[in-house]
Motif scaffolding. Sequence first.
Motif, PDB file in Angstrom:
ATOM      1  N   ASN A  97       6.880  12.712   0.592  1.00  0.00           N
ATOM      2  CA  ASN A  97       7.885  11.693   0.882  1.00  0.00           C
ATOM      3  C   ASN A  97       9.132  11.833   0.028  1.00  0.00           C
ATOM      4  O   ASN A  97       9.924  10.901  -0.097  1.00  0.00           O
ATOM      5  CB  ASN A  97       7.275  10.294   0.698  1.00  0.00           C
TER       6      ASN A  97
ATOM      7  N   GLU B 292      -4.164  11.781   6.660  1.00  0.00           N
ATOM      8  CA  GLU B 292      -3.153  11.062   7.442  1.00  0.00           C
ATOM      9  C   GLU B 292      -3.735   9.809   8.082  1.00  0.00           C
ATOM     10  O   GLU B 292      -3.051   8.797   8.237  1.00  0.00           O
ATOM     11  CB  GLU B 292      -2.567  11.981   8.528  1.00  0.00           C
TER      12      GLU B 292
ATOM     13  N   ALA C 127      -3.312   6.574   6.013  1.00  0.00           N
ATOM     14  CA  ALA C 127      -2.008   5.911   6.121  1.00  0.00           C
ATOM     15  C   ALA C 127      -1.904   5.141   7.439  1.00  0.00           C
ATOM     16  O   ALA C 127      -1.379   4.021   7.479  1.00  0.00           O
ATOM     17  CB  ALA C 127      -0.895   6.949   6.014  1.00  0.00           C
ATOM     18  N   GLU C 128      -2.423   5.724   8.493  1.00  0.00           N
ATOM     19  CA  GLU C 128      -2.360   5.076   9.805  1.00  0.00           C
ATOM     20  C   GLU C 128      -3.238   3.824   9.849  1.00  0.00           C
ATOM     21  O   GLU C 128      -2.847   2.794  10.398  1.00  0.00           O
ATOM     22  CB  GLU C 128      -2.809   6.068  10.886  1.00  0.00           C
TER      23      GLU C 128
ATOM     24  N   ILE D 188       1.392   4.416   2.223  1.00  0.00           N
ATOM     25  CA  ILE D 188       1.902   5.759   1.934  1.00  0.00           C
ATOM     26  C   ILE D 188       2.068   5.855   0.418  1.00  0.00           C
ATOM     27  O   ILE D 188       2.890   5.142  -0.168  1.00  0.00           O
ATOM     28  CB  ILE D 188       3.255   6.027   2.621  1.00  0.00           C
TER      29      ILE D 188
ATOM     30  N   ARG E 107       3.395   7.040  -3.015  1.00  0.00           N
ATOM     31  CA  ARG E 107       4.523   7.730  -3.638  1.00  0.00           C
ATOM     32  C   ARG E 107       4.689   7.190  -5.042  1.00  0.00           C
ATOM     33  O   ARG E 107       4.335   6.046  -5.320  1.00  0.00           O
ATOM     34  CB  ARG E 107       5.804   7.596  -2.828  1.00  0.00           C
TER      35      ARG E 107
END
Length: 516
Positions: free
Chosen positions: A224, A265, A268-269, A274, A276
């Motif tokens: 990201n 992934e 996150a869905e 997410i 960072r």
Amino acid sequence: MKIYLKPLWYAVFFLCTQYLVAQKEEIWKETTVLEFKEPYETITINYDDEEFVFNVTGKTKFLLGKKEKISKDRISIGSTVDVAIVIESRKRVLTKILLNKDEYGDIKKFEGVIESYKGDTAIIDGRRVALTDKTTIKCNGGSDCACSKGRSFLGFDELQLGSFLTVYVERNDNGVYMASKIEVCKNTYGKVDQEFMLSLSKDFDATNLNQFKSIPNNVFKAANGLHNGTIKLGNLEFKLLDDIRVQGYINMIGNNVLPAYAKEESFAEKHGVIFRFYVIENGVPNAFAMPNGMIFINTGLLKLMENEAQIAAVLGHEIAHVTYEHGIKKYKTTRFTNSNIGKKTSKWLKQTVKKKMNVGEGTLAGKALNTALEYTTPDTVMSLFNKKNETQSDRAGMFYMSEAGYDPREAANFWKIMMENTGNQKFMNNIFNSTLSMVNNLETDLEKTDYGALGEDGIDKLVKGLLETIYTSHPLAVKRLGDINHLLSTTYKDTDFTQLDVGKESFDKHMKKLNE
């Protein structure tokens, strides 16, 4: 003869009553042990944010709960205990010390995330949990659990990593919890979770964050991006460290420490998270997480550290706040009585600080305090800070760092550093003044309120109240060190530490400029 009887009677009566008064026990609840070691003649505890030394005698009782006798060595630095004392010759003498049954593993039930498993043993809530032939594993059937109530599972291999489990403990074999029953919740991303994340987006403003366009080959490239500029959290604006190498280094460590299921992934869905990592240029030794995966660490905390493993310990702790959904859980427990995400948490924080400040609810100072607190930190961040959540995040964070190849003993070394610094009055004065300056800078935004009603003493107490939520409480540092040392002596007792790293060379290379 009669002349002397009355004065003598009074003297005897006076001495007896003084003796009885001296022997009346005081009960101090939930104190923290700061020091207790052989020959066990004195014990130092923290109570009401003050340190006290008690004399220990041969008559002092050491108990687990109210009745079960235990040895003196069960009481260690960081233990939370109730104490009974008497005053004798102007000295405090310990008559009883009661270790809570939940302290260090004597528990009957706990909830946590399943992080990994091997055969019939799993890591849940940062603890080792083992199945027996009689253990039952069933879905509890909650609205967000994505499994039918009562459905059975044969073993850990049928469970999804990252699921929430409630473990009922049959017994504790020196750090291995033998489960009698386990309830499963797969933890889906439901409507309430979406509602929470929407509310959370209003607590920060990242429009002034700038993404580095060109990243050198030897710098970690985060999925990201790496950033500088500023970010606004609540009404406070923080400047990110304008050093792409340090930002990349912290992102690299953070990504290494993430549990495997959180790197997928699908995570996150399913969860709207997410991960960072950001370095804030700020001298206060602090780190915190937003429930959406934004994790921040201040340069003031990095400057206290000695190696990469200590950074991993802190980032693992903050990651656990997110994976264990501490913010979302707080919201779910309050939304039915108050649909506004911030109000319930703000009310709790205000009441806590007011109590310490002795400020009345309807007073002018009380109203000013309400406004001042609303202007300091987002409610969704404040909701994360309670002792139970911090302890759980320490346990899970230690597992995350060890799985990433870092020596978990450095978590203890980090808290030794924090304990030494938070016990240093000069250090604490500097932190206090830095936070005080931050609060005072808000005054222009509070002109429409009678901010001055708090007075100098009120502002000082407000700052101290805010500092208790971060890494600057001495009793908290002692408690955390005690908990971590216990984990090292039980959960990690068979760990081959020679296979794990501390990352000293890489740390020195990246932190050199920061420490100049």
